[in-house]
Scaffold this active site. Structure first.
Site, PDB file in Angstrom:
ATOM      1  CG  ASP A  12      27.852  99.174  30.434  1.00  0.00           C
ATOM      2  OD1 ASP A  12      28.602  98.724  29.543  1.00  0.00           O
ATOM      3  OD2 ASP A  12      26.676  99.519  30.229  1.00  0.00           O
ATOM      4  CG  ASN A  16      23.483  97.936  23.329  1.00  0.00           C
ATOM      5  OD1 ASN A  16      22.472  97.262  23.162  1.00  0.00           O
ATOM      6  ND2 ASN A  16      24.447  98.003  22.428  1.00  0.00           N
ATOM      7  CB  SER A 105      34.547 104.661  14.654  1.00  0.00           C
ATOM      8  OG  SER A 105      33.934 104.095  13.532  1.00  0.00           O
ATOM      9  CB  THR A 107      32.510 106.078  11.253  1.00  0.00           C
ATOM     10  OG1 THR A 107      31.453 106.676  10.522  1.00  0.00           O
ATOM     11  CG2 THR A 107      32.668 106.803  12.570  1.00  0.00           C
ATOM     12  CE1 TYR A 129      29.250 105.755  17.201  1.00  0.00           C
ATOM     13  CE2 TYR A 129      29.967 105.399  14.937  1.00  0.00           C
ATOM     14  CZ  TYR A 129      30.085 105.128  16.282  1.00  0.00           C
ATOM     15  OH  TYR A 129      31.049 104.255  16.722  1.00  0.00           O
ATOM     16  CE  LYS A 133      32.546 106.546  18.907  1.00  0.00           C
ATOM     17  NZ  LYS A 133      32.909 106.163  20.270  1.00  0.00           N
ATOM     18  CE1 TYR A 157      38.574 100.346  19.490  1.00  0.00           C
ATOM     19  CE2 TYR A 157      36.250  99.811  19.693  1.00  0.00           C
ATOM     20  CZ  TYR A 157      37.463 100.141  20.275  1.00  0.00           C
ATOM     21  OH  TYR A 157      37.525 100.242  21.634  1.00  0.00           O
ATOM     22  CG  ASN A 178      20.972  98.969  13.313  1.00  0.00           C
ATOM     23  OD1 ASN A 178      19.941  99.138  12.696  1.00  0.00           O
ATOM     24  ND2 ASN A 178      21.163  99.413  14.552  1.00  0.00           N
TER      25      ASN A 178
HETATM   26  N1  LIG Z   1      30.864  97.921  17.073  1.00  0.00           N
HETATM   27  C1  LIG Z   1      31.389  98.686  16.133  1.00  0.00           C
HETATM   28  O1  LIG Z   1      31.200  98.430  14.927  1.00  0.00           O
HETATM   29  C2  LIG Z   1      32.277  99.848  16.496  1.00  0.00           C
HETATM   30  C3  LIG Z   1      33.132 100.366  15.514  1.00  0.00           C
HETATM   31  C4  LIG Z   1      33.927 101.462  15.850  1.00  0.00           C
HETATM   32  C5  LIG Z   1      33.888 102.005  17.130  1.00  0.00           C
HETATM   33  N2  LIG Z   1      33.039 101.476  18.056  1.00  0.00           N
HETATM   34  C6  LIG Z   1      33.000 102.100  19.392  1.00  0.00           C
HETATM   35  O2  LIG Z   1      33.418 101.142  20.353  1.00  0.00           O
HETATM   36  C7  LIG Z   1      32.777 101.388  21.610  1.00  0.00           C
HETATM   37  C8  LIG Z   1      32.127 100.118  22.096  1.00  0.00           C
HETATM   38  O3  LIG Z   1      31.193  99.702  21.114  1.00  0.00           O
HETATM   39  P1  LIG Z   1      30.465  98.304  21.160  1.00  0.00           P
HETATM   40  O4  LIG Z   1      30.297  97.863  19.765  1.00  0.00           O
HETATM   41  O5  LIG Z   1      31.111  97.400  22.140  1.00  0.00           O
HETATM   42  O6  LIG Z   1      29.040  98.787  21.667  1.00  0.00           O
HETATM   43  P2  LIG Z   1      28.191  98.340  22.924  1.00  0.00           P
HETATM   44  O7  LIG Z   1      26.877  99.038  22.835  1.00  0.00           O
HETATM   45  O8  LIG Z   1      28.228  96.855  23.041  1.00  0.00           O
HETATM   46  O9  LIG Z   1      29.055  98.954  24.125  1.00  0.00           O
HETATM   47  C9  LIG Z   1      28.853 100.238  24.647  1.00  0.00           C
HETATM   48  C10 LIG Z   1      28.523 100.097  26.122  1.00  0.00           C
HETATM   49  O10 LIG Z   1      28.312 101.381  26.665  1.00  0.00           O
HETATM   50  C11 LIG Z   1      27.216 101.320  27.552  1.00  0.00           C
HETATM   51  N3  LIG Z   1      26.657 102.670  27.632  1.00  0.00           N
HETATM   52  C12 LIG Z   1      25.952 103.352  26.698  1.00  0.00           C
HETATM   53  N4  LIG Z   1      25.624 104.571  27.154  1.00  0.00           N
HETATM   54  C13 LIG Z   1      26.135 104.663  28.405  1.00  0.00           C
HETATM   55  C14 LIG Z   1      26.116 105.686  29.392  1.00  0.00           C
HETATM   56  N5  LIG Z   1      25.501 106.856  29.188  1.00  0.00           N
HETATM   57  N6  LIG Z   1      26.737 105.455  30.572  1.00  0.00           N
HETATM   58  C15 LIG Z   1      27.363 104.264  30.798  1.00  0.00           C
HETATM   59  N7  LIG Z   1      27.391 103.266  29.902  1.00  0.00           N
HETATM   60  C16 LIG Z   1      26.792 103.462  28.721  1.00  0.00           C
HETATM   61  C17 LIG Z   1      26.276 100.288  26.957  1.00  0.00           C
HETATM   62  O11 LIG Z   1      25.412  99.703  27.930  1.00  0.00           O
HETATM   63  C18 LIG Z   1      27.258  99.264  26.364  1.00  0.00           C
HETATM   64  O12 LIG Z   1      27.549  98.226  27.268  1.00  0.00           O
HETATM   65  C19 LIG Z   1      31.792 102.540  21.349  1.00  0.00           C
HETATM   66  O13 LIG Z   1      32.412 103.745  21.747  1.00  0.00           O
HETATM   67  C20 LIG Z   1      31.612 102.512  19.828  1.00  0.00           C
HETATM   68  O14 LIG Z   1      31.253 103.782  19.326  1.00  0.00           O
HETATM   69  C21 LIG Z   1      32.254 100.395  17.772  1.00  0.00           C
HETATM   70  O1  LIG Z   2      21.517  93.882   6.939  1.00  0.00           O
HETATM   71  C1  LIG Z   2      22.596  94.266   6.427  1.00  0.00           C
HETATM   72  C2  LIG Z   2      23.581  94.944   7.177  1.00  0.00           C
HETATM   73  C3  LIG Z   2      24.734  95.370   6.526  1.00  0.00           C
HETATM   74  N1  LIG Z   2      24.921  95.114   5.207  1.00  0.00           N
HETATM   75  C4  LIG Z   2      26.171  95.541   4.546  1.00  0.00           C
HETATM   76  O2  LIG Z   2      27.260  94.974   5.257  1.00  0.00           O
HETATM   77  C5  LIG Z   2      28.374  95.858   5.275  1.00  0.00           C
HETATM   78  C6  LIG Z   2      28.755  96.140   6.726  1.00  0.00           C
HETATM   79  O3  LIG Z   2      27.672  96.848   7.360  1.00  0.00           O
HETATM   80  P1  LIG Z   2      27.621  97.048   8.957  1.00  0.00           P
HETATM   81  O4  LIG Z   2      27.875  95.756   9.646  1.00  0.00           O
HETATM   82  O5  LIG Z   2      26.337  97.751   9.265  1.00  0.00           O
HETATM   83  O6  LIG Z   2      28.885  97.967   9.251  1.00  0.00           O
HETATM   84  P2  LIG Z   2      29.277  99.422   8.712  1.00  0.00           P
HETATM   85  O7  LIG Z   2      28.158 100.064   7.993  1.00  0.00           O
HETATM   86  O8  LIG Z   2      30.582  99.271   7.998  1.00  0.00           O
HETATM   87  O9  LIG Z   2      29.488 100.236  10.072  1.00  0.00           O
HETATM   88  C7  LIG Z   2      30.113  99.633  11.238  1.00  0.00           C
HETATM   89  O10 LIG Z   2      31.501  99.841  11.200  1.00  0.00           O
HETATM   90  C8  LIG Z   2      31.936 101.208  11.338  1.00  0.00           C
HETATM   91  C9  LIG Z   2      33.439 101.214  11.360  1.00  0.00           C
HETATM   92  O11 LIG Z   2      33.964 100.772  10.147  1.00  0.00           O
HETATM   93  C10 LIG Z   2      31.389 101.785  12.632  1.00  0.00           C
HETATM   94  O12 LIG Z   2      31.767 103.118  12.746  1.00  0.00           O
HETATM   95  C11 LIG Z   2      29.875 101.679  12.660  1.00  0.00           C
HETATM   96  O13 LIG Z   2      29.422 102.163  13.905  1.00  0.00           O
HETATM   97  C12 LIG Z   2      29.492 100.219  12.504  1.00  0.00           C
HETATM   98  O14 LIG Z   2      28.071 100.097  12.470  1.00  0.00           O
HETATM   99  C13 LIG Z   2      27.940  97.115   4.504  1.00  0.00           C
HETATM  100  O15 LIG Z   2      28.381  96.982   3.172  1.00  0.00           O
HETATM  101  C14 LIG Z   2      26.403  97.042   4.540  1.00  0.00           C
HETATM  102  O16 LIG Z   2      25.767  97.640   3.442  1.00  0.00           O
HETATM  103  C15 LIG Z   2      23.977  94.440   4.473  1.00  0.00           C
HETATM  104  O17 LIG Z   2      24.143  94.214   3.269  1.00  0.00           O
HETATM  105  N2  LIG Z   2      22.833  94.028   5.094  1.00  0.00           N
END
Ligand SMILES: NC(=O)c1ccc[n+]([C@@H]2O[C@H](COP(=O)([O-])OP(=O)(O)OC[C@H]3O[C@@H](n4cnc5c(N)ncnc54)[C@H](O)[C@@H]3O)[C@@H](O)[C@H]2O)c1
Ligand SMILES: O=c1ccn([C@@H]2O[C@H](COP(=O)(O)OP(=O)(O)O[C@H]3O[C@H](CO)[C@@H](O)[C@H](O)[C@H]3O)[C@@H](O)[C@H]2O)c(=O)[nH]1
Length: 319
Positions: A12, A16, A105, A107, A129, A133, A157, A178
């Site tokens: 890593d 982040n 994701s 998404t 983004y 994916k 996820y 966010n």
């Molecule tokens: N959190 C969500 O809502 C969500 C939903 C769907 C998919 N994902 C995916 O799951 C994975 C993990 O997400 P997360 O929520 O734990 O995010 P996160 O930011 O906590 O984890 C990502 C990690 O990658 C590291 N990183 C970023 N760029 C890098 C690089 N160039 N080289 C090495 N390390 C790097 C960051 O330091 C961080 O620790 C991601 O691929 C994200 O797209 C997350």
């Molecule tokens: O300040 C805020 C933040 C979010 N929301 C709402 O809460 C819900 C969830 O929002 P958020 O937590 O931002 O998640 P998503 O927009 O669903 O997106 C997340 O979940 C996706 C997978 O479902 C991932 O791909 C994205 O990276 C991740 O940010 C949504 O209805 C938003 O409109 C609010 O009302 N106020």
């Protein structure tokens, strides 16, 4: 994975995350993972890691993940998310490692026509983004076509939230969060004034957006099952990792208030551009293929998030 008996090697760049996480992992599991700090696009570093370690499978999380930021900085997202994947796959191919679990994701489903969302629904990304994916999934499919020995798990996820029950590991976003859960947690603890509820006129139970929130520990256990699957010779697969339950923003706020005993001040505002009304998973396939099901509910997610927030009121390194 450490608790399940696997040896873990982490890479890593900490863009982040924090080095402090390693001590927290050791406190929870009694074991410290081998760790390399560096960029996943650093080909020389990857070669060095594959040459010096015995690696049987890869779980690829490293990515940039803020949807809004991806619209403003698309090249950063393609560079890290797609470029990082390609660099890692090339190094893995050269080292003859062909088992790969990918963080995809929900998404990729865009704005689904119906819910719950099944894995065979059409995919469609609405922002850079999401496109990274989708492209990543396509690249991985091409790897499988080029060499059928590759065994790839595509884990889609839904909305990961919560924290480890010890309160030692949790979400510590840099800057203003966010996402809903860390925002709510910071309002409850008093770091932020009031939650903006984005949209109260959706065609949902109470007009606010509905999502499938999944506890991070359930998600982690899904990864252990995915690794077990490919190491046992299972073929490539794509599964949703969610609970199958949708909750509205206001339901999350109420649950968090109950778990924390605090008032989560909030105001209803207009919709956030790019948001969809409702998204939750059909989780049948994950249960059939991996024998995995999320066990933790919304109250567990809120209670564990709140424990983490009270034990680390300013996050891991301060907000
Ligand atoms: N959190 C969500 O809502 C969500 C939903 C769907 C998919 N994902 C995916 O799951 C994975 C993990 O997400 P997360 O929520 O734990 O995010 P996160 O930011 O906590 O984890 C990502 C990690 O990658 C590291 N990183 C970023 N760029 C890098 C690089 N160039 N080289 C090495 N390390 C790097 C960051 O330091 C961080 O620790 C991601 O691929 C994200 O797209 C997350
Ligand atoms: O300040 C805020 C933040 C979010 N929301 C709402 O809460 C819900 C969830 O929002 P958020 O937590 O931002 O998640 P998503 O927009 O669903 O997106 C997340 O979940 C996706 C997978 O479902 C991932 O791909 C994205 O990276 C991740 O940010 C949504 O209805 C938003 O409109 C609010 O009302 N106020």
């Amino acid at each position: 994975m450490l608790d399940a008996g696997y040896e873990v090697i982490g890479l890593d760049d900490l863009s982040n995350s924090s080095i402090l996480v390693l001590d927290r992992i050791a406190a929870i599991t009694g074991k410290k993972p081998i760790f390399f700090q560096g960029d996943v696009r650093n080909t020389a570093l990857l070669e060095q890691i594959f040459a010096s370690q015995e690696i049987s499978a890869i779980v690829h999380f490293a990515a940039l993940k803020a949807v809004g930021e991806s619209v403003v900085k698309p090249l950063d997202y393609y560079n890290v998310n797609v470029g990082g994947l390609i660099a890692l796959l090339a190094a893995a191919r050269d080292a003859n490692v062909k088992r790969f679990i990918f963080s995809s994701s929900a998404t990729v489903y865009g704005n689904p026509a119906t819910v719950p969302v099944r894995e065979d629904f059409p995919v469609n990304a609405t922002n850079p983004y999401g496109r990274t994916k989708l492209m990543s999934e396509e690249i991985l499919h091409d790897m499988e076509l080029a060499n059928p020995e590759w065994q790839i798990g595509y884990l889609r996820y839904f909305n990961p939230v919560g924290a480890h029950a010890s309160g030692l590991l949790g979400e510590s976003p840099k800057g203003i969060p966010n996402n809903l859960f860390p925002y709510v947690a910071n309002v409850a603890i008093g770091n932020l004034g009031s939650l903006k509820v984005y949209g109260s006129d959706y065609a949902t139970r109470d007009g606010t957006g509905v999502r499938d929130y999944i506890h991070v520990v359930d998600l982690a256990q899904g990864h252990v099952k995915a690794i077990d699957h490919v190491l046992n010779g299972g073929p490539s697969f794509t599964v949703n990792l969610g609970t199958g339950m949708g909750y509205s923003v206001l339901e999350v706020v109420r649950a968090y208030e109950e778990a924390s005993g605090r008032v989560v001040k909030h105001e209803l505002v207009g919709r956030r551009p790019g948001d969809i009304a409702e998204c939750y998973a059909d989780v049948t396939l994950a249960s059939q293929l991996l024998d995995w099901r999320a066990k933790r509910g919304l109250m567990d997610m809120c209670r564990d998030s709140w424990r983490w927030q009270t034990m680390n009121p300013n996050g891991l390194e301060g907000i």
